[in-house]
Write an enzyme that holds these catalytic residues in place. Structure first.
Site, PDB file in Angstrom:
ATOM      1  CG  ASP A   1      -2.349  -0.482   0.711  1.00  0.00           C
ATOM      2  OD1 ASP A   1      -2.831  -0.640   0.031  1.00  0.00           O
ATOM      3  OD2 ASP A   1      -2.557  -1.136   1.885  1.00  0.00           O
TER       4      ASP A   1
HETATM    5  C1  BGC Z   1      -2.984  -3.168   4.768  1.00  0.00           C
HETATM    6  C2  BGC Z   1      -2.289  -4.392   3.676  1.00  0.00           C
HETATM    7  C3  BGC Z   1      -1.372  -4.581   2.761  1.00  0.00           C
HETATM    8  C4  BGC Z   1       0.039  -4.253   3.886  1.00  0.00           C
HETATM    9  C5  BGC Z   1       1.357  -4.169   3.214  1.00  0.00           C
HETATM   10  C6  BGC Z   1      -1.557  -3.687   5.251  1.00  0.00           C
HETATM   11  O1  BGC Z   1      -1.660  -2.499   6.542  1.00  0.00           O
HETATM   12  O2  BGC Z   1      -3.089  -3.900   5.369  1.00  0.00           O
HETATM   13  O3  BGC Z   1      -3.881  -4.743   2.672  1.00  0.00           O
HETATM   14  O4  BGC Z   1      -0.901  -5.520   1.834  1.00  0.00           O
HETATM   15  O5  BGC Z   1       0.055  -3.760   4.808  1.00  0.00           O
HETATM   16  O6  BGC Z   1       1.609  -2.508   2.608  1.00  0.00           O
END
Ligand code: BGC
Length: 465
Positions: free
Chosen positions: A136
């Site tokens: 993200d």
């Molecule tokens: C999110 C995931 C994401 C991960 C890596 C998490 O906080 O909920 O959707 O894939 O972080 O960024």
């Protein structure tokens, strides 16, 4: 106290991946959850990034544009159908964008997921990343200049240049699983088309997606590689190494083994595999949130428990049972109780991340509970390491275990039948099924014939050459 995540809604990708870990436990609830999630998909195949589980509506505040999301729907549905054999779910009418007037069969949703990726490719033929993919915080189209603004919602959600090698790897894996579902529902032409598209993507990954000793991570909005030795920081990332190898990319031609050796050399630590190296030491506007964290924390070179299993799975794909188990043990709570004073979180639960080697608190867990680790760890241990894999045709037995193990025994309930599985490794190999017997009779290959619900089945597998 822990963050439940429900305030901002539940993640489309997170919920799809969680399904991988519970389809076998409560298939009826898994079925319901899949239909709810799919109903938040848009007609073009993309999806609300988050939805509210009570109203079952997509969350407008975040919107869409995370270009890995559509493919996770295929992952979830494929896992459910392989586990249950329930093809009828594919005929269920499911809304698009929570609008009944737009309802289509679930299979059409999967087709749009697959098509979305194909229709959104960049200059190298790799999938466009949109707002971000699994990571993200890798925001290649955002260019945020204002401290405090959300990287998830500011800036354009699309860009015509920034591409993701990780989504490319996902596409190879899940277009093939989609093709299996097409075959199972007598859509032979679509199956061939999807397999060809997966192969073509595989070639692109091994071209512009390959950096010489590992898979690149992405291309930024200017067409520069991310996760390349050409970069000053962030030269290698974990995600594409795990996902591309799980998808089979470079397994025959040797790149897969090279990429995993690079992970071991550059990303491994005694507490797990860090997300990237070298950690970013300054903010890079063209990369976004990932470079806003201190080195060693969160996506900036922390140890993400969620994607460590991908590398363990990948190691089994290339036959490295010793290494796969070593990776599993590094983050597994049961194996790290002796470092509780360093790890500091509850000793029986995974954390979102463990501080990486660049952090002053290397080894300390952060955000316990709030992680997608459980499902992938279950998949890793049961399907990749112990190698009991639900397929559309039945359970396949293909373990990849530490060579010193003499063997193992387990009981697996599958589509109502109970399989008592004994694997003999007196040959002390890491992988390779030599023979399988079912109720004392040898079978061809390693996919167990489907037993009737209620039956007890005795399975004996022998590893060796
Ligand atoms: C999110 C995931 C994401 C991960 C890596 C998490 O906080 O909920 O959707 O894939 O972080 O960024």
């Amino acid at each position: 106290m822990h963050q439940s995540g429900t305030g901002r809604g539940m993640g489309f990708r997170d919920s799809c991946q969680d399904l991988l870990g519970f389809v076998h436990l409560i298939p009826a609830r898994a079925r319901e959850r899949i239909l709810d999630i799919a109903a938040t998909q848009f007609e073009d195949g993309n999806a609300y990034h988050q939805y509210q589980p009570l109203t079952k509506k997509g969350n407008m505040d975040i919107g869409a544009g995370f270009n890995d999301d559509p493919l996770w729907l295929i992952a979830a549905v494929s896992a459910y159908v392989r586990e249950t054999g329930d093809l009828s779910i594919l005929d269920e009418q499911v809304d698009f964008n929570n609008d009944h007037k737009l309802a289509q069969p679930l299979m059409e949703h999967l087709r749009r997921s697959y098509q979305y990726t194909l229709n959104h490719r960049g200059p190298h033929g790799l999938p466009l990343i949109g707002r971000a993919d699994w990571n993200d915080c890798l925001n290649l189209n955002c260019f945020s200049k204002t401290p405090g603004e959300s990287f998830q919602t500011s800036g354009p959600s699309e860009g015509p240049v920034a591409e993701s090698v990780f989504i490319g790897g996902m596409f190879v894996k899940y277009a093939n699983e989609y093709a299996d579902l097409c075959d199972a529902t007598h859509r032979a032409n679509e199956a061939i088309e999807a397999r060809n598209a997966a192969q073509e993507m595989s070639r692109v990954i091994l071209g512009p997606g390959w950096d010489g000793a590992w898979f690149r991570r992405a291309y930024d909005a200017f067409g520069n590689p991310v996760g390349s030795k050409k970069n000053e920081e962030g030269q290698i990332y974990i995600e594409p190494q795990g996902m591309c190898v799980m998808a089979g990319v470079g397994v025959e031609s040797g790149e897969a083994v090279k990429a995993l050796a690079s992970v071991k050399e550059k990303l491994d630590t005694k507490y797990g595999i860090v997300l990237l190296q070298p950690a970013y030491t300054r903010y890079h506007e063209e990369l976004g949130e990932i470079t806003s964290y201190p080195p060693g924390y969160k996506e900036n070179a922390g140890i993400f428990c969620h994607n460590n299993p991908w590398v363990s799975c990948a190691e089994t794909v290339v036959g490295h049972g010793d290494r796969a188990f070593e990776i599993y043990k590094k983050t597994c709570p049961a194996y790290i109780e002796n470092i509780s004073e360093i790890h500091r979180t509850e000793p029986y639960v995974y954390s979102q991340m463990v501080a990486g080697k660049d952090a002053p608190t290397h080894g300390e867990g952060k955000n316990s509970w709030l992680t997608g680790t459980a499902a992938w760890t279950f998949v890793n241990v049961s399907q990749y390491i112990l190698g009991v894999q639900p397929t559309l045709k039945g359970l396949r037995i293909d373990p990849c275990i530490p060579h010193e193990l003499d063997g193992f025994e387990l009981t697996r309930v599958f589509r109502g039948a109970t399989y008592h599985i004994m694997v003999d490794n007196s040959a002390h190999v890491e992988k390779g099924v030599k023979s399988v017997t079912v109720n004392g009779k040898p079978i061809q290959g390693n996919v167990l014939p489907l037993a009737k619900a209620g039956e007890q089945v005795e399975v004996r597998g022998v590893l060796g050459i």
